[in-house]
Design a protein around this motif. Structure first.
Motif, mmCIF file in Angstrom:
data_model
loop_
_atom_site.group_PDB
_atom_site.id
_atom_site.type_symbol
_atom_site.label_atom_id
_atom_site.label_comp_id
_atom_site.label_asym_id
_atom_site.label_seq_id
_atom_site.Cartn_x
_atom_site.Cartn_y
_atom_site.Cartn_z
ATOM 1 N N SER A 103 0.793 -1.142 -0.051
ATOM 2 C CA SER A 103 0.218 0.000 0.012
ATOM 3 C C SER A 103 0.905 1.345 -0.062
ATOM 4 O O SER A 103 1.924 1.284 0.691
ATOM 5 C CB SER A 103 -0.829 -0.036 1.202
ATOM 6 O OG SER A 103 -1.371 1.350 1.430
ATOM 7 N N ALA A 104 0.211 2.283 -0.718
ATOM 8 C CA ALA A 104 1.053 3.554 -0.523
ATOM 9 C C ALA A 104 1.214 4.001 0.620
ATOM 10 O O ALA A 104 1.774 4.832 1.036
ATOM 11 C CB ALA A 104 0.399 4.313 -1.553
ATOM 12 N N LEU A 105 0.390 3.593 1.928
ATOM 13 C CA LEU A 105 0.273 4.152 3.053
ATOM 14 C C LEU A 105 1.554 3.578 3.849
ATOM 15 O O LEU A 105 1.717 3.983 5.048
ATOM 16 C CB LEU A 105 -0.960 3.924 3.621
ATOM 17 C CG LEU A 105 -2.344 4.368 3.036
ATOM 18 C CD1 LEU A 105 -3.455 3.968 3.764
ATOM 19 C CD2 LEU A 105 -2.143 5.990 3.078
ATOM 20 N N ALA A 106 2.177 2.623 3.241
ATOM 21 C CA ALA A 106 3.016 1.766 3.935
ATOM 22 C C ALA A 106 4.361 2.680 4.229
ATOM 23 O O ALA A 106 4.766 3.338 3.343
ATOM 24 C CB ALA A 106 3.378 0.395 3.400
ATOM 25 N N THR A 107 5.140 2.766 5.446
ATOM 26 C CA THR A 107 6.214 3.700 5.401
ATOM 27 C C THR A 107 7.334 3.012 4.706
ATOM 28 O O THR A 107 7.441 1.659 4.764
ATOM 29 C CB THR A 107 6.614 4.036 6.711
ATOM 30 O OG1 THR A 107 6.846 2.765 7.711
ATOM 31 C CG2 THR A 107 5.238 4.504 7.629
ATOM 32 N N SER A 108 8.225 3.528 4.323
ATOM 33 C CA SER A 108 9.514 3.000 3.801
ATOM 34 C C SER A 108 10.418 2.130 4.888
ATOM 35 O O SER A 108 10.947 1.128 4.494
ATOM 36 C CB SER A 108 10.278 3.849 3.029
ATOM 37 O OG SER A 108 10.823 5.139 4.147
ATOM 38 N N GLN A 110 9.035 0.202 7.145
ATOM 39 C CA GLN A 110 8.351 -0.741 7.543
ATOM 40 C C GLN A 110 8.854 -1.697 6.230
ATOM 41 O O GLN A 110 9.078 -2.846 6.388
ATOM 42 C CB GLN A 110 6.772 -0.831 7.446
ATOM 43 C CG GLN A 110 6.256 -0.024 8.404
ATOM 44 C CD GLN A 110 4.750 0.316 8.235
ATOM 45 O OE1 GLN A 110 4.303 0.819 7.274
ATOM 46 N NE2 GLN A 110 3.945 0.096 9.307
ATOM 47 N N ILE A 111 8.798 -1.101 5.032
ATOM 48 C CA ILE A 111 9.013 -2.201 4.071
ATOM 49 C C ILE A 111 10.417 -2.344 3.964
ATOM 50 O O ILE A 111 10.931 -3.729 3.788
ATOM 51 C CB ILE A 111 8.871 -1.242 2.721
ATOM 52 C CG1 ILE A 111 7.299 -0.817 2.522
ATOM 53 C CG2 ILE A 111 9.527 -1.982 1.487
ATOM 54 C CD1 ILE A 111 6.843 0.026 1.153
ATOM 55 N N SER A 112 11.351 -1.648 4.386
ATOM 56 C CA SER A 112 12.962 -1.680 4.471
ATOM 57 C C SER A 112 13.134 -2.828 5.352
ATOM 58 O O SER A 112 13.801 -3.853 5.158
ATOM 59 C CB SER A 112 13.658 -0.568 4.714
ATOM 60 O OG SER A 112 14.898 -0.768 4.726
ATOM 61 N N ALA A 113 12.426 -2.735 6.658
ATOM 62 C CA ALA A 113 12.919 -3.739 7.662
ATOM 63 C C ALA A 113 12.287 -5.123 7.100
ATOM 64 O O ALA A 113 13.210 -6.197 7.420
ATOM 65 C CB ALA A 113 12.015 -3.313 9.059
ATOM 66 N N GLY A 114 11.208 -5.100 6.626
ATOM 67 C CA GLY A 114 10.639 -6.524 6.136
ATOM 68 C C GLY A 114 11.481 -7.130 5.128
ATOM 69 O O GLY A 114 11.596 -8.456 5.012
ATOM 70 N N LEU A 115 11.945 -6.355 4.152
ATOM 71 C CA LEU A 115 12.807 -6.734 2.940
ATOM 72 C C LEU A 115 14.102 -7.230 3.572
ATOM 73 O O LEU A 115 14.691 -8.197 3.239
ATOM 74 C CB LEU A 115 13.086 -5.702 1.820
ATOM 75 C CG LEU A 115 11.852 -5.493 0.922
ATOM 76 C CD1 LEU A 115 12.215 -4.315 0.023
ATOM 77 C CD2 LEU A 115 11.622 -6.648 0.127
ATOM 78 N N ASP A 116 14.763 -6.612 4.367
ATOM 79 C CA ASP A 116 16.133 -6.967 5.074
ATOM 80 C C ASP A 116 16.046 -8.113 5.731
ATOM 81 O O ASP A 116 16.898 -9.267 5.626
ATOM 82 C CB ASP A 116 16.444 -5.677 6.100
ATOM 83 C CG ASP A 116 17.157 -4.376 5.512
ATOM 84 O OD1 ASP A 116 17.352 -4.633 4.311
ATOM 85 O OD2 ASP A 116 17.122 -3.555 6.496
ATOM 86 N N ARG A 117 14.767 -8.516 6.602
ATOM 87 C CA ARG A 117 14.789 -9.853 7.271
ATOM 88 C C ARG A 117 14.605 -10.900 6.182
ATOM 89 O O ARG A 117 14.822 -12.130 6.304
ATOM 90 C CB ARG A 117 13.580 -9.795 8.153
ATOM 91 C CG ARG A 117 13.804 -9.174 9.654
ATOM 92 C CD ARG A 117 12.732 -9.286 10.287
ATOM 93 N NE ARG A 117 11.402 -9.037 10.026
ATOM 94 C CZ ARG A 117 10.760 -7.749 10.039
ATOM 95 N NH1 ARG A 117 11.365 -6.777 11.022
ATOM 96 N NH2 ARG A 117 9.573 -7.630 9.694
ATOM 97 N N PHE A 118 13.848 -10.430 5.213
ATOM 98 C CA PHE A 118 13.436 -11.628 4.135
ATOM 99 C C PHE A 118 14.524 -11.743 3.026
ATOM 100 O O PHE A 118 15.019 -13.273 3.079
ATOM 101 C CB PHE A 118 12.317 -10.873 3.103
ATOM 102 C CG PHE A 118 12.263 -12.118 1.954
ATOM 103 C CD1 PHE A 118 11.096 -13.013 2.267
ATOM 104 C CD2 PHE A 118 12.791 -11.908 0.578
ATOM 105 C CE1 PHE A 118 10.813 -13.833 1.316
ATOM 106 C CE2 PHE A 118 12.377 -12.815 -0.217
ATOM 107 C CZ PHE A 118 11.513 -13.864 -0.060
ATOM 108 N N HIS A 119 15.549 -10.803 2.654
ATOM 109 C CA HIS A 119 16.614 -11.173 2.264
ATOM 110 C C HIS A 119 17.774 -11.940 3.108
ATOM 111 O O HIS A 119 18.684 -12.651 2.337
ATOM 112 C CB HIS A 119 17.384 -9.768 1.680
ATOM 113 C CG HIS A 119 16.721 -9.386 0.276
ATOM 114 N ND1 HIS A 119 16.712 -10.061 -0.758
ATOM 115 C CD2 HIS A 119 16.037 -8.268 0.081
ATOM 116 C CE1 HIS A 119 15.883 -9.689 -1.670
ATOM 117 N NE2 HIS A 119 15.446 -8.408 -1.326
#
Length: 138
Positions: A103-108, A110-119
């Motif tokens: 969502s455009a409402l998600a903060t960067s 939040q997205i960055s932290a999730g992507l870091d854990r995923f990667h």
């Protein structure tokens, strides 16, 4: 010349003999009996129709045709092993490609932290990110 019976074992043994500089040393490195290595190399050479190694009393050499074969055998074996590793990683979910809608409402943050854990957990997986409406994500 009919179809070849040469398989991965033949490539492994041939490369081991070349790397070890002889049949006895290759057998020790492979942890198998020396006659099994010799027989496999003989079968390989017979199937190929040329000698890979010259054998004479006290002399061990790789033929010119053997050098060409070994170069390609090394590439083939490396590709085969890479394919097996990639397939296993894919089965474990460590490789692949996913598309993530957010969502455009998600903060960067939040997205960055999730992507870091995923990667960290799935370093071989490609992630494609798309801003989407809530309806499109359902």
């Amino acid at each position: 010349m009919g179809p070849t019976r040469i398989g991965i074992r033949h490539l492994r043994y041939t490369i081991a003999v070349a790397d070890a500089g002889g049949f006895r040393s290759a057998a020790e490195a492979l942890n198998i009996a020396q006659p099994a290595v010799s027989k496999t190399i003989q079968d390989t050479e017979k199937d190929l129709g040329f000698a890979i190694f010259l054998r004479a009393a006290g002399v061990f050499e790789i033929t010119d045709a053997g050098r060409v074969f070994l170069d390609d055998a090394r590439l083939t074996l490396a590709t085969f092993e890479r394919t097996i590793r990639a397939s296993r990683q894919n089965e474990l979910g460590a490789r692949g490609h996913i598309i993530v809608g957010y969502s455009a409402l998600a903060t960067s943050a939040q997205i960055s932290a999730g992507l870091d854990r995923f990667h960290k957990r799935y370093p071989g997986c490609q992630v494609e990110m798309h801003v989407m409406s809530t309806d499109a994500m359902m």
